[in-house]
Each structure stands twice: as C-alpha cells, then as structure tokens.
Design an enzyme around this catalytic site. Structure first.
Site, PDB file in Angstrom:
ATOM      1  CD  GLU A 161      -7.262  -5.743   0.067  1.00  0.00           C
ATOM      2  OE1 GLU A 161      -6.610  -4.960   0.783  1.00  0.00           O
ATOM      3  OE2 GLU A 161      -7.150  -6.973   0.140  1.00  0.00           O
ATOM      4  CG  ASP A 217      -7.259  -0.464   2.850  1.00  0.00           C
ATOM      5  OD1 ASP A 217      -7.347  -0.724   4.067  1.00  0.00           O
ATOM      6  OD2 ASP A 217      -7.622  -1.260   1.963  1.00  0.00           O
TER       7      ASP A 217
HETATM    8 MG    MG Z   1      -8.734  -4.800   4.267  1.00  0.00          MG
END
Ligand code: MG
Ligand code: ADP
Length: 569
Positions: free
Chosen positions: A147, A170
C-alpha cells in the site's frame, strides 16, 4: 490488452481506479460509495448480498448478518457464520472485490485483471489469502503491491522528474504502515517498511467509545453491560463521528439519546463536550506507537529523518491533527497532505496496472523496486532459525546458504521453510517444506547441501536444494497455496446470490424497501407520535414513488427511513 484495474482493498474502505488518458482516476458509484469510497462492509441476507454504503447502515440495524473489517482475519481460517452458513474471510473479501469489479465494468467495460494492494507487512499467507479472494471474485491478480509503495507511485507519476527521499505514513482504519523510499530518474526505490497490523483508526474510536461508556456509567443509572447491541453500535458510530469532527474542530458534542427510562419514566439521555485536547490525551500512546515505528523504518532504511524530503500522509486516520503535530516536530514543512489520503493507494495501483497494459506511456518510465517484508529461512537443529533472505533485502532476489548433514549416514534432508524475525523456528510462520533424499552415506557434517531461495516481487518463493557431492537437485515453488481450483470454484458459488439491482419490476422495488418498512413496523410501538407520523408519510410516499417507478426517489426515501429507524431503539 484488456482492462486492468487498481484496487485498494482496505480494512475500512475500498477503492477502485483505472487509467484514463494517461492519468489514474477513481471509479465511484453512489449506490455503494460515500463519494468514491466504498465501506468494506457486507450484509448477507438469505437471498441477497448488500455491499458498501448500504451494508454499513445495515450494520446498525442488522449487526448479526453484517460483516466489517474482514481484512483483519485474512490469512486465518476463522469462519464467519451468517444465517447458519460459514464463510471464509477470503469469501467476504471476494464479495467486496466483485462489487468493485462490477462497478468498474459499468464504466469501462469488461475487466478481468487487477493490481491489488496489501499492507507492507502482510506475510505471505495473508498475501495468498488476498490472491484467493481475487480468484473467488473472478479476477486475475496482475500483481499484489504494498500500500505505501502504491501511494508513493501515484506521487511519483505526478513528480516524475524529481529526486526525493520520501516517507509514507499510512494510518488507516485497522493498520499502520510506514515506508521509506527514494525517487530518482523514475525509479521508486523502496528502502524499508515497518508497520503494525493491529493499529488504526478503530483503536482511536474505541478510546472515545470507552470514554462515552464511562461517562454514562458515572452520570446515569444506566447499566452499560445491558445496553442493546444496536445502542452499542450507535455509540461506536458516534465515537467515530466525534473523532472525525475533531480533525477540523477543537471540540465536539457527544449526544446519545434513549439510553433507557429513569424512575420518573423519562428517557435517559447524555450530552457532553469532548475537546480535542481530551481526545489527544486519551490516544497519546497510539500516536506514540506510530512514532516509534517511523523511527524504526528510518533506521532500517539507512536514511536519517533530516534527509527526508517529503512525508506523504496516507489513510483516513492521517487526517487527525495529532498525527501532523507529531510529524511536524521532525519533518515540519516537508509534510504533504495535498494528495488525497483516501484515494492515493488505489490511484497508485492503477498506475501500476497502467504500466502493465501500456496505458501509461513508457517514457514516464516509472519503475518500482520493493523490499522483502519478512526474513525467510530454514529450520535447522535445536529449533534454530537460519535466515537466508533477510528483511529489507531488495526484490527480486536469489540467495544461497550451505548446510551440512547432522547425523552419520544421513540420507535425507527435510527442508522446512519459515518466515519471520524470531530466533526460534517455532516462533516464526511455517511456509512449506520438502524432502530431498539419496544423499551418500557419510559421517555427520561431511555431506553438504546448498539451499537456494529465489523470491520475486509477488512474494513467490522458489526453493531449490542441491546435494553438492552428487549434483542432484530438487526444487519447489513455495507459493502458499491453501486452496485448490475446485475449492475456489465452490467458494465462488457460495457468494453468487446477487445484489439486487434496481429494476422496473414493482415486486423488486418492494423488495428493496421491504427491509426498511418491515423494520419500521417492528419499531412502531417505540416511536413517538411525531416520528410515527413522519414514518407513515415516508412509507406512503414510497408507495407512490414505486407506482411511478421513480427509482431515485425510492432510494432516497429508503435512505431517509433507514436514518430515522437508526435513531429508534
Ligand atoms: Mg488503506
Ligand atoms: P483502511 O485503509 O483501513 O480501509 P482508510 O484509509 O479508509 O482505512 O481510513 C479509514 C479510517 O480513517 C477510519 O478509521 C476513519 O474513521 C478514519 N478517518 C476518515 N476520515 C477521518 C478524519 N477526517 N479524521 C480522522 N479520522 C478519519
């Protein structure tokens, strides 16, 4: 080449994107999404599956048939039981993927491949489960990417000419990931990733929820143990809303009504103010946990904090003020929050998909390298773990180690492959094994075998062994295969009850609204006269709208009704 989409299959929300005229764009559909964001929530009724926005509402009225945060279970064999039927986590994820796929197909035509993102610190079993979910959904997985890397790719496409050392922070709903990478001449060079799979926005919600429950306990005679499931869901929802509010305001009002009836027969309600400062105090340790991980990532990357040029904030929870305050101490003006925190991951996945099907020109030449998230090695004597490919090594990679026989006349070696950072084999995760035999009988330590690990960007591990004295070789692809094709086929059948689309058949329209109407009827007794009047008028408006085949109106009224019902317990 056909369409390939990029998917961010999130714990809390999921997004899908594709490349249009060389640029990644998000595909949303208001039927399932809030804006372009689809809640990762699934409701399974006997004859219908509901996904996204509507399922999130169902969570409040039908928590027993509604599943959220299934990503936390990916890679486990934990069964989810709904209406006495068992589902694997992959199947629930597949339902979400299928909906995203169909949503995309409505706009861009047939899709059969996808790039799907996973947290950087997902292990190979969790990655394999994600691939299985895609297969069950009828999607070929073009590639699984991390990600934070994905978010950085999106940034990289926009800033292709730049050279920058980037830190991606994140914080999503259920996971935290931190990655350090370097962008130069179109190469996104990942240096290190660290994270915590059990740390996210949900934990911040929980703190507020506990605070509310404590307040209720202290200030009213309500027994919080006895609150209904629905009331508890409502408190959860209130906690999350309050949290989001505190990202923009210094304080927010917490209001929970109808907690019970007091001695005078009056409804028990609570109302109080929650300040950002109080919230920050309640959640200080959570922010600190992310701070520690940021430090660990920098250390592993070999890049110091002061050499970082850009900090990308990704994930809905990165909007919390405490996050930027904490990061400002070290990174100040380097923090970029202009990229859309919710969409960056999916957009980056689309960039990756676009490179594959040449929808992004090769001149832009964006290349990603990634690193191994976990150490891979073999079990040796005394439960000792012998690493072969170490964490943070650049992928793809080939590495070998030589081992010797441990007993006299030993004719076979069992290669047991594990993944993890622990010294003892048993504390790491078993990946797979195979046996090589036919080793010449010799004294212990006299025969040597060379074990070679070949590990690629998709987490495919090929293990080979060579008996050095004879040249005999054997190899095995260690892809964590948990389900075979037949299993996949069966599992996809199980999720095939179709989400009903609005069609112009009255009967079906009735079906859509029948849930709300029947729930409304259940609740008639509990409504005050004003609400009862409102509800009756909505129901009669609905009937007219159905007769007029006014699909949009029906949907709108259904939503309003669901909202009202949510407030009644
Ligand atoms: Mg996410
Ligand atoms: P995931 O990657 O886990 O699917 P997302 O990146 O979509 O998650 O983030 C979802 C989380 O972000 C939820 O916990 C949600 O409450 C939180 N969130 C969304 N918007 C805000 C906001 N404005 N302030 C604080 N938290 C937010």
């Amino acid at each position: 080449m056909g369409n390939i989409i990029g998917i961010d299959l999130g714990t809390t929300t999921s997004e899908v994107a594709y490349i249009k005229d060389g640029q990644p764009v998000i595909i949303g559909n208001e039927k399932y999404c809030d804006g372009n964001i689809m809640p990762s929530v699934v409701t399974i009724k006997k004859d219908e599956i509901i996904v996204g926005k509507k399922a999130k509402r169902q969570m409040l009225i039908r928590p027993e048939i509604t599943v959220s945060e299934v990503k936390r279970l990916m890679g486990t064999n934990e069964k989810i039981i709904i209406n006495e039927k068992e589902y694997l986590p992959q199947q629930i994820s597949a339902i979400i993927l299928k909906e995203l796929k169909e949503m995309a197909e409505e706009q861009i035509g047939k899709v059969d491949e996808a790039v799907i993102t996973v947290p950087a610190n997902f292990n190979d079993i969790q990655r394999a489960a994600t691939k299985e979910a895609a297969q069950i959904a009828g999607l070929k997985v073009e590639r699984i990417i991390n990600e934070p890397t994905s978010a950085a790719m999106y940034y990289g496409l926009e800033n292709i000419g730049k050279e920058a050392k980037i830190l991606v922070y994140d914080l999503g709903g259920g996971t935290f990931d931190c990655t350090v990478l370097e962008l130069f001449s179109g190469i996104m060079d990942v240096k290190a990733s660290r994270g915590d799979n059990l740390l996210g926005g949900k934990d911040f919600d929980n703190r507020i929820e506990e605070y509310i429950l404590e307040y209720i306990s202290k200030n009213t005679e309500v027994n919080i143990e006895k609150l209904s499931k629905k009331k508890k869901s409502e408190i959860k929802e209130t906690a999350e809303e309050a949290k989001k509010d505190l990202s923009v305001s210094h304080s927010t009002d917490i209001i929970i009504n109808n907690l019970g009836i007091d001695k005078e027969g009056e409804s028990i309600d609570v109302e109080f103010e929650l300040s950002r400062d109080t919230f920050n105090n309640l959640t200080k340790d959570l922010i600190e946990r992310t701070e520690v991980i940021v430090g660990e990532t920098l250390l592993a990357s070999g890049i110091t904090g002061k050499d970082i040029d850009i900090v990308l904030l990704v994930g809905g929870s990165s909007r919390m003020v405490a996050v930027s305050d904490m990061l400002k101490k070290s990174f100040g003006a380097k923090i970029i929050s202009s990229i859309n925190a919710d969409e960056a991951v999916a957009l980056g996945a689309a960039v990756q998909a676009g490179i594959k099907n040449s929808k992004i020109s090769s001149e832009s030449g964006l290349i990603v390298t990634d690193v191994c998230s976990y150490t891979l090695g073999v079990a040796v004597e005394e439960n000792e773990f012998s690493p072969i490919i170490k964490r943070d090594m650049k992928l793809p990679i080939v590495k070998s180690e030589i081992y010797v026989t441990s007993s006299d006349d030993q004719e076979r070696v069992n290669i047991r492959v594990y993944q993890g950072e622990e010294k003892l084999t048993d504390d790491n995760m078993f990946v797979g094994n195979f046996v090589i035999d036919g080793i010449p009988k010799k004294k212990a330590g006299e025969e040597k075998v060379e074990v070679t690990f070949e590990y690629d960007l998709n987490g495919m591990l090929d293990v080979s062994v060579e008996v050095l004295s004879t040249g005999q070789k054997k190899h095995k692809l260690m892809a964590v295969e948990r389900l075979n094709e037949k299993d996949i086929e069966d599992l996809s059948k199980d999720i095939n009850i179709k989400q009903k689309n609005l069609t112009w058949k009255d009967s079906e329209l009735y079906n859509i609204v029948s849930v709300s109407i029947s729930v409304a009827k259940d609740k008639f007794e509990k409504m005050d006269s004003k609400t009862l009047e409102d509800v009756n008028s909505i129901i009669s408006e609905m009937k007219t709208a159905i007769e007029n085949k006014d699909k949009d109106k029906v949907t709108k009224l259904d939503d309003t009704l669901t909202d009202i019902l949510f407030d009644i317990d």
